[in-house]
Design a protein around this motif. Sequence first.
Motif, PDB file in Angstrom:
ATOM      1  N   ASP A 184       0.840  -1.194   0.000  1.00 52.43           N
ATOM      2  CA  ASP A 184       0.000   0.000   0.000  1.00 52.43           C
ATOM      3  C   ASP A 184       0.875   1.244   0.000  1.00 52.43           C
ATOM      4  O   ASP A 184       1.668   1.470   0.916  1.00 52.43           O
ATOM      5  N   ARG A 185       0.727   2.088  -1.028  1.00 53.87           N
ATOM      6  CA  ARG A 185       1.543   3.300  -1.153  1.00 53.87           C
ATOM      7  C   ARG A 185       0.895   4.513  -0.487  1.00 53.87           C
ATOM      8  O   ARG A 185       1.470   5.599  -0.477  1.00 53.87           O
ATOM      9  N   ARG A 186      -0.289   4.323   0.068  1.00 59.83           N
ATOM     10  CA  ARG A 186      -0.971   5.450   0.680  1.00 59.83           C
ATOM     11  C   ARG A 186      -0.323   5.834   2.009  1.00 59.83           C
ATOM     12  O   ARG A 186       0.470   5.092   2.586  1.00 59.83           O
ATOM     13  N   THR A 187      -0.689   7.021   2.485  1.00 64.18           N
ATOM     14  CA  THR A 187      -0.239   7.481   3.792  1.00 64.18           C
ATOM     15  C   THR A 187      -1.468   7.817   4.629  1.00 64.18           C
ATOM     16  O   THR A 187      -2.577   7.955   4.110  1.00 64.18           O
ATOM     17  N   THR A 188      -1.258   7.947   5.928  1.00 65.23           N
ATOM     18  CA  THR A 188      -2.344   8.280   6.829  1.00 65.23           C
ATOM     19  C   THR A 188      -1.944   9.488   7.666  1.00 65.23           C
ATOM     20  O   THR A 188      -0.875   9.478   8.289  1.00 65.23           O
TER      21      THR A 188
ATOM     22  N   TRP B  80       4.560   5.393  19.134  1.00 68.37           N
ATOM     23  CA  TRP B  80       4.978   6.614  18.477  1.00 68.37           C
ATOM     24  C   TRP B  80       6.487   6.744  18.340  1.00 68.37           C
ATOM     25  O   TRP B  80       6.997   7.291  17.363  1.00 68.37           O
ATOM     26  N   GLN B  81       7.234   6.250  19.324  1.00 66.43           N
ATOM     27  CA  GLN B  81       8.682   6.409  19.301  1.00 66.43           C
ATOM     28  C   GLN B  81       9.289   5.881  18.001  1.00 66.43           C
ATOM     29  O   GLN B  81      10.160   6.517  17.397  1.00 66.43           O
ATOM     30  N   GLU B  82       8.825   4.731  17.564  1.00 65.98           N
ATOM     31  CA  GLU B  82       9.336   4.141  16.314  1.00 65.98           C
ATOM     32  C   GLU B  82       8.736   4.818  15.086  1.00 65.98           C
ATOM     33  O   GLU B  82       9.424   5.050  14.093  1.00 65.98           O
ATOM     34  N   LEU B  83       7.456   5.173  15.152  1.00 66.80           N
ATOM     35  CA  LEU B  83       6.775   5.735  13.988  1.00 66.80           C
ATOM     36  C   LEU B  83       7.250   7.131  13.622  1.00 66.80           C
ATOM     37  O   LEU B  83       7.265   7.511  12.451  1.00 66.80           O
ATOM     38  N   LYS B  84       7.643   7.922  14.619  1.00 67.43           N
ATOM     39  CA  LYS B  84       7.909   9.333  14.348  1.00 67.43           C
ATOM     40  C   LYS B  84       9.078   9.547  13.398  1.00 67.43           C
ATOM     41  O   LYS B  84       9.166  10.589  12.739  1.00 67.43           O
TER      42      LYS B  84
ATOM     43  N   PHE C  43      -1.090  19.835  13.815  1.00 72.72           N
ATOM     44  CA  PHE C  43      -2.407  19.192  13.812  1.00 72.72           C
ATOM     45  C   PHE C  43      -2.264  17.682  13.930  1.00 72.72           C
ATOM     46  O   PHE C  43      -3.119  17.002  14.493  1.00 72.72           O
ATOM     47  N   GLY C  44      -1.205  17.155  13.357  1.00 75.22           N
ATOM     48  CA  GLY C  44      -0.980  15.720  13.332  1.00 75.22           C
ATOM     49  C   GLY C  44       0.281  15.433  12.554  1.00 75.22           C
ATOM     50  O   GLY C  44       1.083  16.326  12.271  1.00 75.22           O
ATOM     51  N   TYR C  45       0.450  14.160  12.215  1.00 74.31           N
ATOM     52  CA  TYR C  45       1.639  13.723  11.473  1.00 74.31           C
ATOM     53  C   TYR C  45       1.212  12.775  10.367  1.00 74.31           C
ATOM     54  O   TYR C  45       0.329  11.930  10.565  1.00 74.31           O
ATOM     55  N   ASN C  46       1.851  12.911   9.209  1.00 74.57           N
ATOM     56  CA  ASN C  46       1.560  12.042   8.072  1.00 74.57           C
ATOM     57  C   ASN C  46       2.519  10.861   8.090  1.00 74.57           C
ATOM     58  O   ASN C  46       3.741  11.036   8.118  1.00 74.57           O
ATOM     59  N   VAL C  47       1.961   9.645   8.076  1.00 71.90           N
ATOM     60  CA  VAL C  47       2.751   8.418   8.233  1.00 71.90           C
ATOM     61  C   VAL C  47       2.474   7.486   7.056  1.00 71.90           C
ATOM     62  O   VAL C  47       1.309   7.241   6.721  1.00 71.90           O
ATOM     63  N   PRO C  48       3.503   6.939   6.392  1.00 72.61           N
ATOM     64  CA  PRO C  48       3.256   5.941   5.342  1.00 72.61           C
ATOM     65  C   PRO C  48       2.572   4.705   5.921  1.00 72.61           C
ATOM     66  O   PRO C  48       2.947   4.212   6.999  1.00 72.61           O
TER      67      PRO C  48
ATOM     68  N   PHE D 231      -7.486  17.556  -4.748  1.00 70.99           N
ATOM     69  CA  PHE D 231      -6.110  17.218  -5.109  1.00 70.99           C
ATOM     70  C   PHE D 231      -5.307  17.583  -3.858  1.00 70.99           C
ATOM     71  O   PHE D 231      -5.113  18.767  -3.562  1.00 70.99           O
ATOM     72  N   THR D 232      -4.900  16.580  -3.084  1.00 62.84           N
ATOM     73  CA  THR D 232      -4.381  16.836  -1.738  1.00 62.84           C
ATOM     74  C   THR D 232      -2.931  16.390  -1.600  1.00 62.84           C
ATOM     75  O   THR D 232      -2.622  15.202  -1.686  1.00 62.84           O
ATOM     76  N   GLN D 233      -2.057  17.369  -1.355  1.00 63.47           N
ATOM     77  CA  GLN D 233      -0.638  17.118  -1.087  1.00 63.47           C
ATOM     78  C   GLN D 233      -0.414  17.152   0.422  1.00 63.47           C
ATOM     79  O   GLN D 233      -0.878  18.059   1.110  1.00 63.47           O
ATOM     80  N   VAL D 234       0.274  16.117   0.931  1.00 61.41           N
ATOM     81  CA  VAL D 234       0.541  16.033   2.366  1.00 61.41           C
ATOM     82  C   VAL D 234       2.030  15.770   2.569  1.00 61.41           C
ATOM     83  O   VAL D 234       2.600  14.878   1.921  1.00 61.41           O
ATOM     84  N   PRO D 235       2.705  16.519   3.456  1.00 63.33           N
ATOM     85  CA  PRO D 235       4.155  16.364   3.631  1.00 63.33           C
ATOM     86  C   PRO D 235       4.584  14.973   4.102  1.00 63.33           C
ATOM     87  O   PRO D 235       3.882  14.312   4.875  1.00 63.33           O
ATOM     88  N   LEU D 236       5.754  14.572   3.631  1.00 63.04           N
ATOM     89  CA  LEU D 236       6.504  13.430   4.146  1.00 63.04           C
ATOM     90  C   LEU D 236       7.873  13.966   4.586  1.00 63.04           C
ATOM     91  O   LEU D 236       8.229  15.110   4.264  1.00 63.04           O
TER      92      LEU D 236
END
Length: 401
Positions: free
Chosen positions: A41-45, A61-65, A101-106, A208-213
């Motif tokens: 899955d190439r999407r992000t959340t 969170w420690q690993e995900l951040k 607001f939050g964090y974008n995660v693959p 058309f939504t761009q979200v930072p990585l």
Amino acid sequence: MSYEFDIAVIGAGPAGQIAALAMARGGRRVVLVGPEPNGSDRRTTALMDQSLAMIERLGLWQELKETAAALTVMQIVDGTRRLLRAPTVAFRSAEIGLDAFGYNVPNSALLQTLAKAVAAEPLITRRALAAETIHIDAEAVTIGIQGEDAITAGFAIGADGRRSKTRESAGVGVKTWSYPQTAVVMNFIHSLPHQNVSTEFHTESGPFTQVPLPGLRSSLVWVLPPQEADRMISQSPDQLSAEVEARMQSMLGKVQVEDGVQAWPLSGMTARQYGKGRSAFIGEAGHAFPPIGAQGLNLSLRDIAALEDILLDPSSSPIAADAGDRFDRKRRLDIASRTASVDLLNRSLLSGLLPVQMLRAAGLQVLASVGPLRNLVMQEGVAPGRGLKNLPSLLREKVRR
């Protein structure tokens, strides 16, 4: 009655794994049933503030951040060519006292982190096979798996997607609808820094939504008519990169789309009930809608938080036979309001009717110019109920000014 497990979670996607961890950390004996999720899955959340609090509480969170990018500004740009166009609206997390607001995660990183945590949790038993049969009655839940003994549990959490066997076994129907749209999903590299700004362009075909990585990368969800989506994904990487850069008005400079572009037809679904008896339906087993406004998994995590309130008991008391009905009552308003708002926004973009365009443009104009209302919308976006709770103080402040 004696059960082998307190809770059976059926479905091993992100919502199912997080539910299993939450129930186990609350002291319940859990069995997680379902094949390993697809790691391609190439999407992000985009995990919003309230969801991040749960992820952090569960020790994830420690690993995900390390794989996540902060969302400090979220802006809406009217990218239509219509007569009535709305002003650009920028929501800044600092306005409501948040660093982000939050964090974008693959999704791939999220699944890896969850799989490790599930494997290490002593109160979770993993059955990486599909449930063949599920029987739910007033006394127990019984799950049949090919080649293994039947599993008994006091409650079933269905996290097994839109075609949920758990929901069907409970005798709960669904309402479905479709959209003349396909979401094209990709990641891309850009030459200018995104500065932790997410931009949602509203176009005639959808958002058309761009979200930072992290770094000079972003994820993109581009909602298009199906034929146009087919054309996009058939293009060479250079051609597609040029299309993305043009649609973004070169805001991030030179764009290079990465391999792995995917397309997902859009539709909506909601269960007639979100819980019944000894069962509850979370994630896309209970509700599904277009990828607008970062609502999908965040709504699922609120499902799980509600189940924590209902199913977790410091005294480890048996789970009540009507726990699913209590869950349904607890979740109905939030799910219905989020589903309706996303559906309304998406349909307003598709509508060519002038009155609809006027209402949409006027709404965004008010958000752009009225600070207290924008503050309320931001608070509700990150934590439903927070904005309404703070409404009296916001009104008092406005009166004083």
